[in-house]
Design an enzyme around this catalytic site. Sequence first.
Site, PDB file in Angstrom:
ATOM      1  N   ASP A  67      62.648  35.759  37.860  1.00  0.00           N
ATOM      2  CA  ASP A  67      61.371  35.075  37.632  1.00  0.00           C
ATOM      3  C   ASP A  67      60.404  35.894  36.783  1.00  0.00           C
ATOM      4  O   ASP A  67      60.632  37.076  36.515  1.00  0.00           O
ATOM      5  CB  ASP A  67      60.725  34.691  38.978  1.00  0.00           C
ATOM      6  CG  ASP A  67      60.844  35.792  40.027  1.00  0.00           C
ATOM      7  OD1 ASP A  67      61.087  36.948  39.646  1.00  0.00           O
ATOM      8  OD2 ASP A  67      60.694  35.492  41.216  1.00  0.00           O
ATOM      9  N   ASP A 136      56.731  33.468  53.088  1.00  0.00           N
ATOM     10  CA  ASP A 136      56.882  32.034  53.359  1.00  0.00           C
ATOM     11  C   ASP A 136      58.332  31.576  53.162  1.00  0.00           C
ATOM     12  O   ASP A 136      58.617  30.387  53.138  1.00  0.00           O
ATOM     13  CB  ASP A 136      55.941  31.221  52.449  1.00  0.00           C
ATOM     14  CG  ASP A 136      56.216  31.460  50.965  1.00  0.00           C
ATOM     15  OD1 ASP A 136      57.139  32.244  50.630  1.00  0.00           O
ATOM     16  OD2 ASP A 136      55.506  30.851  50.127  1.00  0.00           O
ATOM     17  N   HIS A 138      60.180  32.224  50.433  1.00  0.00           N
ATOM     18  CA  HIS A 138      60.596  31.967  49.054  1.00  0.00           C
ATOM     19  C   HIS A 138      61.663  32.954  48.596  1.00  0.00           C
ATOM     20  O   HIS A 138      61.718  34.098  49.041  1.00  0.00           O
ATOM     21  CB  HIS A 138      59.405  31.928  48.082  1.00  0.00           C
ATOM     22  CG  HIS A 138      58.711  33.227  47.840  1.00  0.00           C
ATOM     23  ND1 HIS A 138      57.351  33.375  47.951  1.00  0.00           N
ATOM     24  CD2 HIS A 138      59.170  34.455  47.458  1.00  0.00           C
ATOM     25  CE1 HIS A 138      57.018  34.623  47.642  1.00  0.00           C
ATOM     26  NE2 HIS A 138      58.101  35.290  47.349  1.00  0.00           N
ATOM     27  N   GLU A 143      59.310  28.156  46.085  1.00  0.00           N
ATOM     28  CA  GLU A 143      58.381  28.091  47.214  1.00  0.00           C
ATOM     29  C   GLU A 143      58.760  26.922  48.144  1.00  0.00           C
ATOM     30  O   GLU A 143      59.497  26.022  47.748  1.00  0.00           O
ATOM     31  CB  GLU A 143      56.950  27.868  46.685  1.00  0.00           C
ATOM     32  CG  GLU A 143      56.395  29.024  45.838  1.00  0.00           C
ATOM     33  CD  GLU A 143      55.861  30.191  46.680  1.00  0.00           C
ATOM     34  OE1 GLU A 143      56.271  30.346  47.836  1.00  0.00           O
ATOM     35  OE2 GLU A 143      55.037  30.949  46.138  1.00  0.00           O
TER      36      GLU A 143
HETATM   37  C1  F6R Z   1      60.590  38.781  42.797  1.00  0.00           C
HETATM   38  C2  F6R Z   1      60.995  37.714  43.682  1.00  0.00           C
HETATM   39  C3  F6R Z   1      60.328  37.463  44.985  1.00  0.00           C
HETATM   40  C4  F6R Z   1      60.310  38.711  45.887  1.00  0.00           C
HETATM   41  C5  F6R Z   1      59.584  38.409  47.180  1.00  0.00           C
HETATM   42  C6  F6R Z   1      59.505  39.623  48.081  1.00  0.00           C
HETATM   43  O1  F6R Z   1      61.375  38.782  41.622  1.00  0.00           O
HETATM   44  O2  F6R Z   1      61.866  37.022  43.304  1.00  0.00           O
HETATM   45  O3  F6R Z   1      61.007  36.421  45.640  1.00  0.00           O
HETATM   46  O4  F6R Z   1      61.618  39.110  46.134  1.00  0.00           O
HETATM   47  O5  F6R Z   1      58.291  37.946  46.909  1.00  0.00           O
HETATM   48  O6  F6R Z   1      58.698  40.578  47.480  1.00  0.00           O
HETATM   49  P1  F6R Z   1      58.515  42.048  48.091  1.00  0.00           P
HETATM   50  O7  F6R Z   1      59.835  42.744  47.874  1.00  0.00           O
HETATM   51  O8  F6R Z   1      57.431  42.665  47.266  1.00  0.00           O
HETATM   52  O9  F6R Z   1      58.189  41.883  49.520  1.00  0.00           O
END
Ligand code: F6R
Length: 243
Positions: A67, A136, A138, A143
């Site tokens: 992403d 959440d 994701h 989402e």
């Molecule tokens: C980032 C991504 C997100 C993160 C998620 C957890 O490329 O795809 O899904 O993996 O937001 O983020 P952290 O590791 O910062 O808790």
Amino acid sequence: MRIIKTKNYEELSRKAADLISAQILMKPNCVLGLATGGTPVGTYRCLIEKYKRGDLDFSAVTSINLDEYRGIERENPQSYWYFMHENLFNHVNISPERVNVPDGRNLNAQEECARYDRVIENHGGIDLQLLGIGLDGHIGFNEPGPAFVLETHCVDLEESTIEANKRFFESRDQVPRQAYTMGIRAIMQAKKVVMIVNGKNKAEIVKKSFFGPVLPEVPASILQLHPDFILIGDEEAFSEIED
Ligand code: F6R
């Protein structure tokens, strides 16, 4: 689903790096699906160490990131392009032409998402997809919603995601409100999926995602249906799960 429980973040990072190394050794020209965020930083550090020891060669590896924020320049230190270069690509011998991140500079969402799906397709899909999980549920920036979205798409970030990501910005106002994300199809079609999760604040969503029903309201739950899904978590992340 295979679960690997580790004592702490260091061990979790080593285990994930070992799986990625094994993938590169087995198939030097593999396609890695990579994630940003706080969780994979340790994994990338371990991969850099292996590379510096001469144990890994990234020269034939292709990376396809999950992403990117929409409307962000690559040079912006908060962009995922920048993050990946800072935390991994600048320290290993990956070829720049084999690095793929959705182009946040392209404001034409339809065009950019279609282009990214073609990139994934042209590479024959992903061999190993590394994932983190949002509070959440994701994955990438898929989402919670009424249905799983299969293609690469542009999302409005949830308030909880904006709140969680503001730690990387000077202020909450600076967190972009939209992002491009790989869809559920490319993630589910990856041959192997490795999720890393650590910390007490993820314990509840881990339980909901992997020990509850498969629902688009909990996007990560779909990974229960993946034939080769490995969940690596530390003791805190698994603290809501009974042994
Ligand atoms: C980032 C991504 C997100 C993160 C998620 C957890 O490329 O795809 O899904 O993996 O937001 O983020 P952290 O590791 O910062 O808790």
